[in-house]
Design an enzyme around this catalytic site. Sequence first.
Site, PDB file in Angstrom:
ATOM      1  N   CYS A  62       0.848  -1.196   0.000  1.00 51.96           N
ATOM      2  CA  CYS A  62       0.000   0.000   0.000  1.00 51.96           C
ATOM      3  C   CYS A  62       0.885   1.249   0.000  1.00 51.96           C
ATOM      4  O   CYS A  62       1.744   1.409   0.858  1.00 51.96           O
ATOM      5  CB  CYS A  62      -0.901   0.005   1.236  1.00 51.96           C
ATOM      6  SG  CYS A  62      -1.713   1.585   1.512  1.00 51.96           S
ATOM      7  N   CYS A  65       0.483   3.329   3.396  1.00 50.59           N
ATOM      8  CA  CYS A  65       0.857   2.812   4.722  1.00 50.59           C
ATOM      9  C   CYS A  65       2.187   3.429   5.188  1.00 50.59           C
ATOM     10  O   CYS A  65       3.038   3.789   4.373  1.00 50.59           O
ATOM     11  CB  CYS A  65       0.968   1.287   4.677  1.00 50.59           C
ATOM     12  SG  CYS A  65      -0.598   0.427   5.001  1.00 50.59           S
ATOM     13  N   HIS A 124      -4.189   0.435   8.015  1.00 52.11           N
ATOM     14  CA  HIS A 124      -4.696   0.173   6.668  1.00 52.11           C
ATOM     15  C   HIS A 124      -6.153  -0.318   6.689  1.00 52.11           C
ATOM     16  O   HIS A 124      -6.897  -0.120   5.728  1.00 52.11           O
ATOM     17  CB  HIS A 124      -3.789  -0.885   6.013  1.00 52.11           C
ATOM     18  CG  HIS A 124      -4.102  -1.169   4.579  1.00 52.11           C
ATOM     19  ND1 HIS A 124      -3.710  -0.339   3.551  1.00 52.11           N
ATOM     20  CD2 HIS A 124      -4.793  -2.193   4.000  1.00 52.11           C
ATOM     21  CE1 HIS A 124      -4.122  -0.851   2.396  1.00 52.11           C
ATOM     22  NE2 HIS A 124      -4.781  -1.959   2.636  1.00 52.11           N
ATOM     23  N   ASN A 162     -13.281  10.146  -1.012  1.00 52.41           N
ATOM     24  CA  ASN A 162     -13.952   9.124  -1.811  1.00 52.41           C
ATOM     25  C   ASN A 162     -13.697   7.799  -1.128  1.00 52.41           C
ATOM     26  O   ASN A 162     -12.544   7.429  -0.906  1.00 52.41           O
ATOM     27  CB  ASN A 162     -13.368   9.048  -3.225  1.00 52.41           C
ATOM     28  CG  ASN A 162     -13.683  10.276  -4.034  1.00 52.41           C
ATOM     29  OD1 ASN A 162     -14.745  10.875  -3.880  1.00 52.41           O
ATOM     30  ND2 ASN A 162     -12.756  10.678  -4.869  1.00 52.41           N
ATOM     31  N   SER A 170      -8.878   4.722  -5.055  1.00 47.31           N
ATOM     32  CA  SER A 170      -7.837   3.886  -5.648  1.00 47.31           C
ATOM     33  C   SER A 170      -7.200   2.968  -4.620  1.00 47.31           C
ATOM     34  O   SER A 170      -6.425   2.102  -4.971  1.00 47.31           O
ATOM     35  CB  SER A 170      -6.772   4.789  -6.277  1.00 47.31           C
ATOM     36  OG  SER A 170      -6.333   5.754  -5.329  1.00 47.31           O
ATOM     37  N   HIS A 173      -6.950   2.125   1.964  1.00 47.07           N
ATOM     38  CA  HIS A 173      -6.368   2.791   3.134  1.00 47.07           C
ATOM     39  C   HIS A 173      -7.197   4.052   3.435  1.00 47.07           C
ATOM     40  O   HIS A 173      -7.486   4.827   2.537  1.00 47.07           O
ATOM     41  CB  HIS A 173      -4.904   3.165   2.855  1.00 47.07           C
ATOM     42  CG  HIS A 173      -4.153   3.535   4.088  1.00 47.07           C
ATOM     43  ND1 HIS A 173      -3.173   2.738   4.629  1.00 47.07           N
ATOM     44  CD2 HIS A 173      -4.275   4.594   4.924  1.00 47.07           C
ATOM     45  CE1 HIS A 173      -2.702   3.308   5.732  1.00 47.07           C
ATOM     46  NE2 HIS A 173      -3.373   4.433   5.927  1.00 47.07           N
ATOM     47  N   HIS A 175      -8.247   7.436   3.704  1.00 48.65           N
ATOM     48  CA  HIS A 175      -7.615   8.697   3.340  1.00 48.65           C
ATOM     49  C   HIS A 175      -8.613   9.631   2.663  1.00 48.65           C
ATOM     50  O   HIS A 175      -9.620   9.198   2.119  1.00 48.65           O
ATOM     51  CB  HIS A 175      -6.423   8.463   2.409  1.00 48.65           C
ATOM     52  CG  HIS A 175      -6.794   8.011   1.027  1.00 48.65           C
ATOM     53  ND1 HIS A 175      -7.275   6.741   0.760  1.00 48.65           N
ATOM     54  CD2 HIS A 175      -6.780   8.665  -0.166  1.00 48.65           C
ATOM     55  CE1 HIS A 175      -7.520   6.637  -0.539  1.00 48.65           C
ATOM     56  NE2 HIS A 175      -7.242   7.784  -1.130  1.00 48.65           N
ATOM     57  N   GLN A 177      -8.820  13.900   0.743  1.00 49.39           N
ATOM     58  CA  GLN A 177      -8.040  14.841  -0.039  1.00 49.39           C
ATOM     59  C   GLN A 177      -8.484  16.268   0.238  1.00 49.39           C
ATOM     60  O   GLN A 177      -9.596  16.497   0.703  1.00 49.39           O
ATOM     61  CB  GLN A 177      -8.214  14.548  -1.541  1.00 49.39           C
ATOM     62  CG  GLN A 177      -7.846  13.128  -1.924  1.00 49.39           C
ATOM     63  CD  GLN A 177      -7.897  12.913  -3.432  1.00 49.39           C
ATOM     64  OE1 GLN A 177      -7.226  13.630  -4.181  1.00 49.39           O
ATOM     65  NE2 GLN A 177      -8.682  11.957  -3.870  1.00 49.39           N
TER      66      GLN A 177
HETATM   67 ZN   LIG Z   1      -2.322   1.197   3.710  1.00 46.42          ZN
END
Ligand SMILES: [Zn+2]
Length: 358
Positions: A62, A65, A124, A162, A170, A173, A175, A177
Amino acid sequence: MSDLGGPQIDPSFDRLRGEPHRRYNPLLDEWILVSAGRTSRPWQGRRESSGAQALASFDPDCYLCPGNVRASGERNPVYDTTYVFTNDFSALRPGTSTERIEDGLLLAEGEEGACHVLCFSPRHDLTLALMSADAVRHVVDVWADETIQLGGKYQWVQVFENRGEIMGASNPHPHGQVWAGTALPREAVKEDTAQARYHAESGGRLLLDYAAQESGGPRVVEQNDDWLVVVWAAWPYETLLLARHPVGRLPELPPSQRDQLSDILIRLLTRYDNLFGLSFPYSMGWHQAPFGRETVDHWQLHGHFLPPLLQSNVRKFMVGYELLAESQRDLTAEQAAEELRAASPVHLKANRGRASRG
Ligand SMILES: [Zn+2]
Ligand SMILES: [Zn+2]
């Protein structure tokens, strides 16, 4: 949300439950077609897989990570809390020329900006819904800090996430933006115009008055002293997260309102997960007052949650009529709110019990 045990549905709206009708969206100044009952139609189209695969807390492949190498060749630090970096494939970049080119009816303008990635957690396998209240509160602080930093240079700061492959994420993990740009984007222009008009006419803030009107009502999913979540607009389970006090931007939130926000975020996202018993995909994002204006008294901070699912494995497609005529929703806001209120706000997996800062 104990004060919302069994709201009485406004009889005038309840009458519309099985009837095709249109509803007005005051924030976007547009109408939406409500075709209630469409969910019972036979469906032989695409079905989504739940995508439910157990994830490890660390994935050596990943790129988000801690300690791993990204596509740019840069190595992530071994971070233990929310980590921010500049997107290696930024859609907007600092230093872009803002030159304007005109050719008859055609216009182009260079757009300068910045794109940051926020890893919410080093873990993760978590999502915002599964993170601790402390950890989500830290994400709120980072959203606010990013807003201050990027708002110092750009007019519009768009915080968003998203979540899920179906939304084009994509990487699983956790996350989000932040994109910031010099221009005011389309949705912001619409909301700015509607809020300014309302403020000029009434002296009030459209979304503050809307929160007051909806409080305790049939379209509310969650509410606490500072925040309120209401079903609305076009996607089947789309919600709006409204501040109940006047506030234009995330950085203005005092600590207590940030705590309440973390709490309601976790409860809302957990209800989403429990609605169909899967890690719920969505796009979410914050709309806050643009920067570089003398006054933005008409602007009220709010969050949009746009989940694509209609049923557990059927996604809502915005296609023919929606693209060409107007948005269409397949169940009434009252029905969707009822279903979300029936879904538990507590996660069965209860990862949160662990004393992880993740
Ligand atoms: Zn990750
Ligand atoms: Zn908005």
